[in-house]
Design a protein around this motif. Sequence first.
Motif, PDB file in Angstrom:
ATOM      1  N   SER A 267       0.810  -1.215   0.000  1.00  0.00           N
ATOM      2  CA  SER A 267       0.000   0.000   0.000  1.00  0.00           C
ATOM      3  C   SER A 267       0.844   1.265   0.000  1.00  0.00           C
ATOM      4  O   SER A 267       0.371   2.338  -0.335  1.00  0.00           O
ATOM      5  CB  SER A 267      -0.926   0.009   1.224  1.00  0.00           C
ATOM      6  N   SER A 268       2.113   1.157   0.379  1.00  0.00           N
ATOM      7  CA  SER A 268       3.013   2.319   0.419  1.00  0.00           C
ATOM      8  C   SER A 268       4.248   2.036  -0.419  1.00  0.00           C
ATOM      9  O   SER A 268       4.785   0.930  -0.393  1.00  0.00           O
ATOM     10  CB  SER A 268       3.436   2.615   1.860  1.00  0.00           C
ATOM     11  N   LYS A 269       4.708   3.051  -1.147  1.00  0.00           N
ATOM     12  CA  LYS A 269       5.903   2.894  -1.963  1.00  0.00           C
ATOM     13  C   LYS A 269       7.184   3.053  -1.144  1.00  0.00           C
ATOM     14  O   LYS A 269       8.264   2.692  -1.610  1.00  0.00           O
ATOM     15  CB  LYS A 269       5.898   3.904  -3.117  1.00  0.00           C
ATOM     16  N   ILE A 270       7.047   3.612   0.060  1.00  0.00           N
ATOM     17  CA  ILE A 270       8.215   3.793   0.927  1.00  0.00           C
ATOM     18  C   ILE A 270       7.887   3.257   2.316  1.00  0.00           C
ATOM     19  O   ILE A 270       6.926   3.699   2.944  1.00  0.00           O
ATOM     20  CB  ILE A 270       8.628   5.274   1.020  1.00  0.00           C
ATOM     21  N   ILE A 271       8.686   2.308   2.791  1.00  0.00           N
ATOM     22  CA  ILE A 271       8.594   1.819   4.159  1.00  0.00           C
ATOM     23  C   ILE A 271       9.939   2.081   4.818  1.00  0.00           C
ATOM     24  O   ILE A 271      10.969   1.606   4.344  1.00  0.00           O
ATOM     25  CB  ILE A 271       8.241   0.318   4.212  1.00  0.00           C
ATOM     26  N   GLY A 272       9.950   2.867   5.882  1.00  0.00           N
ATOM     27  CA  GLY A 272      11.198   3.289   6.502  1.00  0.00           C
ATOM     28  C   GLY A 272      11.629   4.645   5.961  1.00  0.00           C
ATOM     29  O   GLY A 272      10.861   5.353   5.312  1.00  0.00           O
ATOM     30  N   ILE A 275      13.349   8.702   0.272  1.00  0.00           N
ATOM     31  CA  ILE A 275      12.838   9.749  -0.609  1.00  0.00           C
ATOM     32  C   ILE A 275      12.943   9.240  -2.038  1.00  0.00           C
ATOM     33  O   ILE A 275      13.996   8.729  -2.450  1.00  0.00           O
ATOM     34  CB  ILE A 275      13.633  11.061  -0.454  1.00  0.00           C
ATOM     35  N   VAL A 276      11.865   9.379  -2.793  1.00  0.00           N
ATOM     36  CA  VAL A 276      11.862   9.014  -4.208  1.00  0.00           C
ATOM     37  C   VAL A 276      11.604  10.273  -5.022  1.00  0.00           C
ATOM     38  O   VAL A 276      10.622  10.984  -4.784  1.00  0.00           O
ATOM     39  CB  VAL A 276      10.795   7.949  -4.518  1.00  0.00           C
ATOM     40  N   SER A 277      12.460  10.573  -5.978  1.00  0.00           N
ATOM     41  CA  SER A 277      12.331  11.792  -6.775  1.00  0.00           C
ATOM     42  C   SER A 277      11.102  11.723  -7.677  1.00  0.00           C
ATOM     43  O   SER A 277      10.622  10.643  -8.032  1.00  0.00           O
ATOM     44  CB  SER A 277      13.585  11.994  -7.629  1.00  0.00           C
ATOM     45  N   ASP A 278      10.598  12.891  -8.040  1.00  0.00           N
ATOM     46  CA  ASP A 278       9.389  12.972  -8.862  1.00  0.00           C
ATOM     47  C   ASP A 278       9.580  12.350 -10.239  1.00  0.00           C
ATOM     48  O   ASP A 278       8.614  11.899 -10.865  1.00  0.00           O
ATOM     49  CB  ASP A 278       8.949  14.432  -9.015  1.00  0.00           C
ATOM     50  N   ASP A 279      10.815  12.352 -10.751  1.00  0.00           N
ATOM     51  CA  ASP A 279      11.039  11.788 -12.083  1.00  0.00           C
ATOM     52  C   ASP A 279      11.302  10.282 -12.050  1.00  0.00           C
ATOM     53  O   ASP A 279      11.568   9.673 -13.094  1.00  0.00           O
ATOM     54  CB  ASP A 279      12.197  12.503 -12.787  1.00  0.00           C
ATOM     55  N   SER A 280      11.238   9.660 -10.864  1.00  0.00           N
ATOM     56  CA  SER A 280      11.347   8.200 -10.755  1.00  0.00           C
ATOM     57  C   SER A 280       9.984   7.565 -11.025  1.00  0.00           C
ATOM     58  O   SER A 280       8.949   8.153 -10.706  1.00  0.00           O
ATOM     59  CB  SER A 280      11.850   7.793  -9.373  1.00  0.00           C
ATOM     60  N   GLU A 281       9.996   6.364 -11.596  1.00  0.00           N
ATOM     61  CA  GLU A 281       8.758   5.665 -11.924  1.00  0.00           C
ATOM     62  C   GLU A 281       8.785   4.240 -11.376  1.00  0.00           C
ATOM     63  O   GLU A 281       9.772   3.526 -11.542  1.00  0.00           O
ATOM     64  CB  GLU A 281       8.551   5.612 -13.444  1.00  0.00           C
ATOM     65  N   ASN A 282       7.676   3.870 -10.728  1.00  0.00           N
ATOM     66  CA  ASN A 282       7.506   2.491 -10.241  1.00  0.00           C
ATOM     67  C   ASN A 282       8.699   2.055  -9.381  1.00  0.00           C
ATOM     68  O   ASN A 282       9.313   1.020  -9.616  1.00  0.00           O
ATOM     69  CB  ASN A 282       7.311   1.531 -11.418  1.00  0.00           C
ATOM     70  N   VAL A 283       9.005   2.877  -8.386  1.00  0.00           N
ATOM     71  CA  VAL A 283      10.124   2.605  -7.480  1.00  0.00           C
ATOM     72  C   VAL A 283       9.589   2.358  -6.072  1.00  0.00           C
ATOM     73  O   VAL A 283       8.741   3.102  -5.590  1.00  0.00           O
ATOM     74  CB  VAL A 283      11.128   3.783  -7.469  1.00  0.00           C
ATOM     75  N   HIS A 284      10.089   1.304  -5.422  1.00  0.00           N
ATOM     76  CA  HIS A 284       9.721   1.002  -4.037  1.00  0.00           C
ATOM     77  C   HIS A 284      10.978   0.973  -3.175  1.00  0.00           C
ATOM     78  O   HIS A 284      12.030   0.460  -3.609  1.00  0.00           O
ATOM     79  CB  HIS A 284       9.017  -0.347  -3.931  1.00  0.00           C
ATOM     80  N   ILE A 285      10.851   1.505  -1.966  1.00  0.00           N
ATOM     81  CA  ILE A 285      11.920   1.435  -0.964  1.00  0.00           C
ATOM     82  C   ILE A 285      11.369   0.732   0.267  1.00  0.00           C
ATOM     83  O   ILE A 285      10.323   1.104   0.793  1.00  0.00           O
ATOM     84  CB  ILE A 285      12.419   2.845  -0.570  1.00  0.00           C
ATOM     85  N   VAL A 286      12.074  -0.310   0.708  1.00  0.00           N
ATOM     86  CA  VAL A 286      11.771  -0.979   1.980  1.00  0.00           C
ATOM     87  C   VAL A 286      13.052  -0.934   2.796  1.00  0.00           C
ATOM     88  O   VAL A 286      14.001  -1.674   2.519  1.00  0.00           O
ATOM     89  CB  VAL A 286      11.300  -2.429   1.775  1.00  0.00           C
ATOM     90  N   ASN A 287      13.096  -0.047   3.783  1.00  0.00           N
ATOM     91  CA  ASN A 287      14.333   0.283   4.477  1.00  0.00           C
ATOM     92  C   ASN A 287      14.203   0.012   5.969  1.00  0.00           C
ATOM     93  O   ASN A 287      13.446   0.676   6.669  1.00  0.00           O
ATOM     94  CB  ASN A 287      14.669   1.759   4.227  1.00  0.00           C
ATOM     95  N   GLU A 288      14.959  -0.955   6.463  1.00  0.00           N
ATOM     96  CA  GLU A 288      14.965  -1.260   7.899  1.00  0.00           C
ATOM     97  C   GLU A 288      16.164  -0.655   8.618  1.00  0.00           C
ATOM     98  O   GLU A 288      16.298  -0.823   9.834  1.00  0.00           O
ATOM     99  CB  GLU A 288      14.959  -2.775   8.115  1.00  0.00           C
ATOM    100  N   LEU A 289      17.021   0.021   7.897  1.00  0.00           N
ATOM    101  CA  LEU A 289      18.185   0.659   8.521  1.00  0.00           C
ATOM    102  C   LEU A 289      17.819   2.068   8.981  1.00  0.00           C
ATOM    103  O   LEU A 289      16.916   2.696   8.441  1.00  0.00           O
ATOM    104  CB  LEU A 289      19.350   0.715   7.532  1.00  0.00           C
ATOM    105  N   ASN A 290      18.549   2.554   9.944  1.00  0.00           N
ATOM    106  CA  ASN A 290      18.296   3.894  10.472  1.00  0.00           C
ATOM    107  C   ASN A 290      19.079   4.939   9.685  1.00  0.00           C
ATOM    108  O   ASN A 290      19.703   5.837  10.237  1.00  0.00           O
ATOM    109  CB  ASN A 290      18.657   3.951  11.963  1.00  0.00           C
ATOM    110  N   LEU A 291      19.034   4.808   8.365  1.00  0.00           N
ATOM    111  CA  LEU A 291      19.711   5.721   7.453  1.00  0.00           C
ATOM    112  C   LEU A 291      18.756   6.045   6.315  1.00  0.00           C
ATOM    113  O   LEU A 291      18.034   5.168   5.848  1.00  0.00           O
ATOM    114  CB  LEU A 291      20.984   5.076   6.874  1.00  0.00           C
ATOM    115  N   PRO A 292      18.741   7.279   5.835  1.00  0.00           N
ATOM    116  CA  PRO A 292      17.844   7.611   4.718  1.00  0.00           C
ATOM    117  C   PRO A 292      18.354   7.048   3.400  1.00  0.00           C
ATOM    118  O   PRO A 292      19.567   6.984   3.160  1.00  0.00           O
ATOM    119  CB  PRO A 292      17.849   9.138   4.712  1.00  0.00           C
TER     120      PRO A 292
END
Length: 456
Positions: A267-272, A275-292
Amino acid sequence: MNFILLSGGSGQRLWPLSNDARSKQFLNVLEHNGEKVSMLQRVWNQLKENDLTGQTLITTSHSQVDMITNQVGSDIPLIVEPERRDTFPAIALAATYLYSIDNKSLEDVVAVLPVDPYVEADFFNKITNLEDVLKNSNSDLGLVGIEPTFPSSKYGYIVPSSLNDDGTIKVSHFREKPSLEIATDLIEKGALWNAGVFAFKLRTIINALEKRGLPTTYEELHSIYSTLPKISFDFEVVEKMENIIAVPYNGYWKDLGTWNTLTDEMSSKIIGKGIVSDDSENVHIVNELNLPIVALGLKNTIIATSADGILVTDKSASPKIKELVQGINQRPMYEERRWGWYQVIDNTTYEDGNGTLTKKITIYPQKNLSYQYHETRDEVWTIVKGAGEFILDGEISSIKAGDTVKIPAFSKHSLKAITELQLIEIQTGYNLVEEDNCRLIEDWKNILINCKQKTL
């Protein structure tokens, strides 16, 4: 009707979030009624909504018991394999439990289903219908077949020999992961995707065990489990049967075993942090580290990070990850337990064989570690958050943020969180593995009773 829910495997196609201790079905990346849930929780909630949990066993391995109890409760009947031996031994062990412990009739119907399909609620109605289908058709085995929406080489196919008046199909044979050309031809002939659901009368498995000279009681089969062949239920049972029937299902169904299929249902494109730039397409981030993580100018990409590693891949290539990571030989860096979770921060081995292992540990309120000791390591705990009760060799004391305690090898110890406890644990010694953990007592009340008796 009885249900066996298969929960096993390491789920390497979802590396680095999945590992031997945390398989893909435990990742909290889906949604159910507005809450983040895992595949296991979603399927269990669907079973509950269909009033089927009271008839369901879960088969699993020792390493997954804590994860299951954390996610769906401690009152779930679990069939715990002494070791992983593939799906035929796992199903056989559960069947002997139903037969010799639960005293189910040999005529009772048992349905086996995987823990990780993404389906609608009416999928479970189709499964329960298999009970009548089996009895009315006098078939040996019942399957659920998914009506294909496109040719795919990722799935196995159920090939029909004839169509019955009630809409069920008589099964001719199976074709596992064919080429796209062959898949197209199979679909034109009415073939269905194999959903991995099996239904049979209990006597089918009990008779199969007897023919192989294997025990039919749970205790006996459990005691010789390590001698059973590592073989799938499909190969050992399904492919040797001739009287098989399948019921078609045309609702939504998806196998979430790879990153490209899983991200379709997130349901979300970013977990953790990300940041995904506006010119990116169909990108998902699943981040369990305490770093951006910042994704810039990417297309069709999944970025997944955990303490076990970092994955950056084109979504269409993501199913190949299993073959690549098989050569990575390291301990799981993150595990969930019945009392909370831990993450390995550093793991160093020196030339003389000694080493250090540093963990960040969180213990949930009113949960406790076992009363235990270690043989090959000393430990130092620094409490960084919360308050609790600490036991060292029978002596009980309070503990809070800022305190540090030393635990020599062979010292018996335990810890209970009054409020959520976080601590940094530094292990020193050799053979710094989870197996160096002699658990004496788990229940806190029994631990206290034991300590009081020792002081009398």
